[in-house]
Design an enzyme around this catalytic site. Structure first.
Site, PDB file in Angstrom:
ATOM      1  CG  ASP A 163      37.579  35.961  39.165  1.00 54.74           C
ATOM      2  OD1 ASP A 163      38.029  35.213  38.285  1.00 54.74           O
ATOM      3  OD2 ASP A 163      37.402  35.579  40.340  1.00 54.74           O
ATOM      4  CG  ASP A 187      41.494  34.898  36.777  1.00 51.10           C
ATOM      5  OD1 ASP A 187      42.628  34.369  36.708  1.00 51.10           O
ATOM      6  OD2 ASP A 187      40.504  34.407  36.221  1.00 51.10           O
ATOM      7  CE1 TYR A 229      39.745  37.516  33.822  1.00 48.83           C
ATOM      8  CE2 TYR A 229      39.612  39.171  35.540  1.00 48.83           C
ATOM      9  CZ  TYR A 229      39.348  37.897  35.080  1.00 48.83           C
ATOM     10  OH  TYR A 229      38.689  37.006  35.881  1.00 48.83           O
ATOM     11  CG  HIS A 254      41.694  31.722  40.567  1.00 50.24           C
ATOM     12  ND1 HIS A 254      41.028  32.933  40.611  1.00 50.24           N
ATOM     13  CD2 HIS A 254      41.456  31.219  39.316  1.00 50.24           C
ATOM     14  CE1 HIS A 254      40.442  33.172  39.444  1.00 50.24           C
ATOM     15  NE2 HIS A 254      40.677  32.131  38.645  1.00 50.24           N
ATOM     16  CG  HIS A 303      35.027  28.228  35.359  1.00 51.75           C
ATOM     17  ND1 HIS A 303      34.868  29.567  35.649  1.00 51.75           N
ATOM     18  CD2 HIS A 303      35.767  28.178  34.228  1.00 51.75           C
ATOM     19  CE1 HIS A 303      35.497  30.287  34.740  1.00 51.75           C
ATOM     20  NE2 HIS A 303      36.044  29.471  33.872  1.00 51.75           N
ATOM     21  CG  HIS A 359      38.009  29.647  38.119  1.00 54.96           C
ATOM     22  ND1 HIS A 359      38.799  30.199  37.127  1.00 54.96           N
ATOM     23  CD2 HIS A 359      37.667  28.399  37.672  1.00 54.96           C
ATOM     24  CE1 HIS A 359      38.932  29.330  36.136  1.00 54.96           C
ATOM     25  NE2 HIS A 359      38.249  28.235  36.440  1.00 54.96           N
ATOM     26  CG  ASP A 360      32.265  29.461  38.353  1.00 55.34           C
ATOM     27  OD1 ASP A 360      32.504  29.589  37.128  1.00 55.34           O
ATOM     28  OD2 ASP A 360      31.875  28.389  38.845  1.00 55.34           O
ATOM     29  CG  HIS A 361      33.805  35.934  36.272  1.00 55.31           C
ATOM     30  ND1 HIS A 361      34.157  36.611  35.125  1.00 55.31           N
ATOM     31  CD2 HIS A 361      34.940  35.319  36.693  1.00 55.31           C
ATOM     32  CE1 HIS A 361      35.430  36.401  34.856  1.00 55.31           C
ATOM     33  NE2 HIS A 361      35.929  35.604  35.800  1.00 55.31           N
TER      34      HIS A 361
END
Length: 333
Positions: free
Chosen positions: A50, A83, A86, A215, A224, A250-252
């Protein structure tokens, strides 16, 4: 005479030409690649996810610390959990975001290793096939991305899987977002083939360490949360085949969750840039949550025949969490 990763590039070109660029599904096996371990049989790996924001949201600061730690570790390769660009992936293979978010950010000499990447949901919002194109590898030889594939690194096998098509909401309630589903439709066939081939590859694997990379989260306390489609469809396959680690973004955040009913560990490394969402929801047994940090950073792995060591680093290069596990050599094949 040939570039360092010439053999990978040639196979990459053939697979792209024959399958992925034209949206066909490989229905028998995941493509398989090899990456040698060190002369002593060990591996040093870095994981970040991410991240692709043209250096903003502290991406450049995280990259700086990655370079410092990578030099100390003598990295073998780097894993990106998706990700990658962006907010909506790449427009095409000539999108300047590739240089601005990747080549021009990860400039440290220690990071000039092969990057093995998967697609995230934001990558599917652009030209998803652009990230799979060998033209990007020609622009920057350290870039490597396919939807699903196997990396054989001698003592460990890494099974990279395409998790975005599993989530129902991207199909049933996409809102204003447009996803590039070329090569995915019909969806049911794509997912059943992926799961069948993953299960078959895991059954046949004799690697000391089996590691799956995707991901999306399977289990997470972040914004999420758990991805229920993966809990239902993917998790049983991982548990049945004695997978050691599931690694995702996915989760930052940075996160480590253990399993109460299997050795499987869930590791989130999604702190490559924008983070600090202030979310934490973990209704499950507290002793399963070994580490959670809602901030920026990255993860490293050191793997030998008998041991694996995990470290999570923050944006200042401080070790925030460390975990290790061992296996007896009696199980090696």
């Amino acid at each position: 005479m040939f570039p360092k990763h010439y053999n990978i590039l040639i196979i990459f070109l053939l697979i792209i030409e024959n399958n992925y660029l034209y949206g066909k599904i490989i229905s028998d096996k995941f493509p398989r690649f090899e990456h040698p371990a060190k002369s002593d049989g060990s591996l040093s790996i870095m994981v970040v996810g991410d991240w692709g924001r043209r250096g903003h949201y502290n991406q450049s600061d995280v990259a700086h610390q990655m370079g410092i730690i990578g030099e100390k570790m003598d990295l073998d390769f780097i894993i990106s959990t998706g990700d990658n660009f962006y907010p909506e992936g790449l427009i095409n293979v000539n999108d300047p975001a590739f240089d601005e978010s990747f080549t021009n950010v990860y400039t440290a000499s220690s990071l000039q290793k092969q990057w093995y990447s998967v697609l995230g949901n934001h990558d599917y919002r652009g030209d998803a096939l652009a990230q799979l194109s060998p033209l990007l590898n020609q622009k920057d030889s350290k870039w490597f991305c396919l939807k699903s594939y196997i990396l054989d690194a001698e003592i460990a096998e890494f099974f990279f899987i395409d998790t975005t098509p599993f989530q129902d909401k991207y199909f049933t309630n996409p809102g204003d977002e447009v996803y590039d589903w070329r090569g995915v439709l019909p969806r049911d066939k794509y997912l059943s083939t992926l799961l069948k081939d993953l299960d078959s590859a895991l059954v046949k694997s004799s690697a000391k360490w089996k590691i799956v990379v995707g991901h999306h989260t399977i289990r997470s306390a972040g914004i999420h949360g758990n991805t229920q489609e993966l809990v239902q469809k993917l998790l049983p396959i991982l548990q049945a085949n004695n997978v050691d680690l599931y690694i995702n973004g996915h989760d930052h955040c940075l996160e480590h969750i253990s399993s109460a009913d299997s050795p499987l560990q869930f590791l989130t490394s999604g702190g490559g840039s924008k983070s600090w969402r202030g979310s934490y929801n973990w209704p499950n047994p507290k002793n399963e949550m070994l580490f959670y940090y809602d901030g920026q950073g990255f993860m490293t792995m050191k793997i030998t025949q008998t041991d694996v060591e995990i470290n999570f680093y923050d944006i200042l290069g401080h070790v925030m969490h460390q975990w290790s596990a061992s296996k007896s050599l009696i199980y090696a094949t």
